[in-house]
Design an enzyme around this catalytic site. Structure first.
Site, PDB file in Angstrom:
ATOM      1  N   SER A  57      39.873  40.799  87.274  1.00 50.23           N
ATOM      2  CA  SER A  57      39.528  40.595  85.868  1.00 50.23           C
ATOM      3  C   SER A  57      38.665  41.719  85.316  1.00 50.23           C
ATOM      4  CB  SER A  57      38.800  39.259  85.688  1.00 50.23           C
ATOM      5  OG  SER A  57      39.605  38.174  86.078  1.00 50.23           O
ATOM      6  N   GLY A 244      42.413  41.710  80.283  1.00 49.42           N
ATOM      7  CA  GLY A 244      43.176  42.024  79.085  1.00 49.42           C
ATOM      8  C   GLY A 244      43.033  41.015  77.970  1.00 49.42           C
ATOM      9  N   CYS A 270      40.106  30.700  83.222  1.00 50.63           N
ATOM     10  CA  CYS A 270      39.795  31.994  82.610  1.00 50.63           C
ATOM     11  C   CYS A 270      40.950  32.460  81.715  1.00 50.63           C
ATOM     12  CB  CYS A 270      39.444  33.005  83.699  1.00 50.63           C
ATOM     13  SG  CYS A 270      38.472  34.400  83.090  1.00 50.63           S
ATOM     14  N   PHE A 271      41.686  33.492  82.103  1.00 46.18           N
ATOM     15  CA  PHE A 271      42.826  33.943  81.313  1.00 46.18           C
ATOM     16  C   PHE A 271      43.828  32.799  81.149  1.00 46.18           C
ATOM     17  CE2 PHE A 271      46.489  36.902  80.506  1.00 46.18           C
ATOM     18  CZ  PHE A 271      45.917  37.607  79.461  1.00 46.18           C
ATOM     19  N   GLN A 274      42.842  30.658  78.276  1.00 46.47           N
ATOM     20  CA  GLN A 274      43.188  31.261  76.987  1.00 46.47           C
ATOM     21  C   GLN A 274      44.679  31.117  76.696  1.00 46.47           C
ATOM     22  OE1 GLN A 274      41.728  35.225  77.680  1.00 46.47           O
ATOM     23  NE2 GLN A 274      39.660  34.474  78.081  1.00 46.47           N
ATOM     24  N   ASN A 312      33.642  35.554  83.866  1.00 49.79           N
ATOM     25  CA  ASN A 312      34.022  36.940  83.617  1.00 49.79           C
ATOM     26  C   ASN A 312      35.102  36.936  82.553  1.00 49.79           C
ATOM     27  OD1 ASN A 312      34.724  39.593  83.561  1.00 49.79           O
ATOM     28  ND2 ASN A 312      35.837  39.565  85.491  1.00 49.79           N
ATOM     29  N   GLY A 314      35.925  38.241  78.218  1.00 44.81           N
ATOM     30  CA  GLY A 314      35.514  38.840  76.961  1.00 44.81           C
ATOM     31  C   GLY A 314      36.244  38.262  75.769  1.00 44.81           C
ATOM     32  N   PHE A 315      37.146  37.294  76.019  1.00 41.10           N
ATOM     33  CA  PHE A 315      37.897  36.622  74.960  1.00 41.10           C
ATOM     34  C   PHE A 315      37.699  35.116  75.100  1.00 41.10           C
ATOM     35  CE2 PHE A 315      39.880  40.681  75.610  1.00 41.10           C
ATOM     36  CZ  PHE A 315      40.250  41.110  74.345  1.00 41.10           C
ATOM     37  N   HIS A 369      35.163  30.226  86.524  1.00 41.42           N
ATOM     38  CA  HIS A 369      35.773  30.405  87.848  1.00 41.42           C
ATOM     39  C   HIS A 369      35.275  29.337  88.822  1.00 41.42           C
ATOM     40  CE1 HIS A 369      37.203  34.773  87.384  1.00 41.42           C
ATOM     41  NE2 HIS A 369      36.751  34.393  86.207  1.00 41.42           N
ATOM     42  N   GLU A 371      36.326  28.693  91.743  1.00 43.38           N
ATOM     43  CA  GLU A 371      36.296  29.149  93.144  1.00 43.38           C
ATOM     44  C   GLU A 371      34.961  29.819  93.461  1.00 43.38           C
ATOM     45  OE1 GLU A 371      36.651  32.762  91.112  1.00 43.38           O
ATOM     46  OE2 GLU A 371      37.761  30.916  90.796  1.00 43.38           O
TER      47      GLU A 371
END
Length: 399
Positions: A57, A244, A270-271, A274, A312, A314-315, A369, A371
């Site tokens: 990430s 990203g 996380c991603f 989103q 972690n 940023g979006f 996260h 984990e």
């Protein structure tokens, strides 16, 4: 008087960190010597630096460590979260002169140097972090050795030509090239298709410890690839963390909508959180400076409990924090009624959405996260929740 120990005699090249707004910080080279550019972000973890460095990430990011002493416990083969270091650059204040841990196999700087990661030490990381908090995450460059002596305007121009994180599609750059299987520990209870958008190795490891056979698939996996897992299809689908801008992940979102349409139990982090937000019809946006580190407070709105969590990102997902809502229709896709959705978790620092829960579908996600190697472990229950979701779904099919 006796001479100083050999490890104190470190001759480091000059280095400079240059931000896209023109501010610069001088220091000494740490790790490889040369030049690198990326998005400058800060991580508040006091430990777990090896896990941070090898977290996909962090791809294309220059990571500033807010803790002043970094490298004290060295590095080893067990704590790596992927096959390599992913950060674009590394910024520390006081690097350890030598590691001191019974688990250490080499120094942190050995890893940085061997993998060509350009870093800088001797920087006032507190001042740098305050600057990023006030101005927001921005592009940065680290220049060491002869490059550090170039005119400031020339170095700033290099930074300003670097690509921005907004609009960056990076999952394909960090994902596995080929599918692989992490077998269940003990008896196999479930089979899960895990789409690797930048997965950390601890994630399938923990699933395996719950009796899950994990089939890790590339980010380019189609819905047909997912349905082929295990021969008769998976009991659940997992979307991992990754780097990203989620606004670029149209293909992954389309696949996830097919998963939701098929009512296959889904868990994302996380991603993946989103992308669930986008699949449900919500928007995403870039945070001013993001959340990174292992000490972020999040409230589980179902229980009222506060978890200390590892972040972690940023979006974030743009969803209402109030009562449950109907999932909005995605104008870019075939309209589908996904029923009721609520924000399940929220960050107590800034009220950012940290989790989504579908009330009429077997799907949920969190922005952090669970984990969490090297810790904390407050969110480990989320894997148990995935087990419950798959159990209920299986029993419902039998009924």
């Amino acid at each position: 008087m006796s001479s100083a120990p050999a490890y104190l005699d470190i001759d480091r090249a000059d280095a400079v960190l240059v931000l896209e707004d023109g501010r610069s910080f001088r220091g000494q080279a740490y790790g490889a010597t040369g030049q690198t550019v990326g998005e400058a972000v800060f991580s508040t973890g006091m430990t777990g630096y090896q896990e941070t460095l090898t977290d996909p990430s962090y791809h294309r990011q220059v990571v500033v460590m807010t803790a002043p002493h970094i490298g004290n416990t060295g590095a080893n083969a067990e704590d790596e979260e992927s096959r390599r270091i992913w950060v674009a650059g590394y910024v520390v204040r006081d690097p350890a002169l030598r590691p001191s841990s019974w688990r250490s196999q080499r120094s942190l700087e050995d890893d940085l140097r061997d993998q060509g990661v350009v870093g800088i030490s001797g920087v006032d990381t507190r001042a740098l972090t305050r600057h990023l908090r006030e101005r927001g995450a921005m592009r940065a460059g680290i220049f060491s050795g002869e490059r550090a002596e170039l005119p400031p305007a020339e170095l700033a121009a290099v930074v300003q030509r670097a690509p921005r994180m907004s609009g960056a599609a990076l999952a394909a750059e960090v994902t596995t090239a080929e599918p692989y299987v992490v077998p269940a520990v003990g008896d196999r209870r479930f089979t899960v298709a895990a789409v690797d958008l930048g997965i950390k190795s601890m994630t399938p490891t923990l699933m395996a410890q719950h009796g899950i056979e994990v089939h890790v698939l590339p980010a380019t996996a189609s819905f047909e690839d997912i349905r082929a897992v295990g021969g008769s299809g998976p009991d659940g689908v997992f979307f991992s963390n990754g780097p990203g801008d989620p606004a670029t992940a149209d293909q992954e979102v389309a696949v996830l909508r097919q998963v939701l349409d098929a009512r296959i139990p889904f868990f994302g982090i996380c991603f993946g959180n989103q992308l669930l937000g986008r699949a449900l019809g919500f928007g995403t946006y870039k945070l001013k400076y993001g959340h990174r580190g292992i000490n972020q407070p999040v409230m589980d709105r179902r229980t009222g409990k506060v978890e200390v969590t590892a972040h972690n990102h940023g979006f974030a997902v743009d969803a209402p924090l109030g009562a449950e809502v109907r999932a909005p229709s995605d104008a870019a896709a075939e309209p589908t009624d996904y029923g009721r959705v609520r924000v399940s978790h929220v960050c107590l620092n800034d009220d950012v959405v940290e989790g989504l829960e579908c009330l009429d579908l077997p799907a949920y996600s969190v922005q952090y996260h669970p984990e969490a190697a090297a810790g904390p472990h407050d969110a480990a229950y989320l894997f148990d929740r995935f087990i419950t979701l798959m159990t209920d779904s299986t029993e419902g099919d039998r009924a």
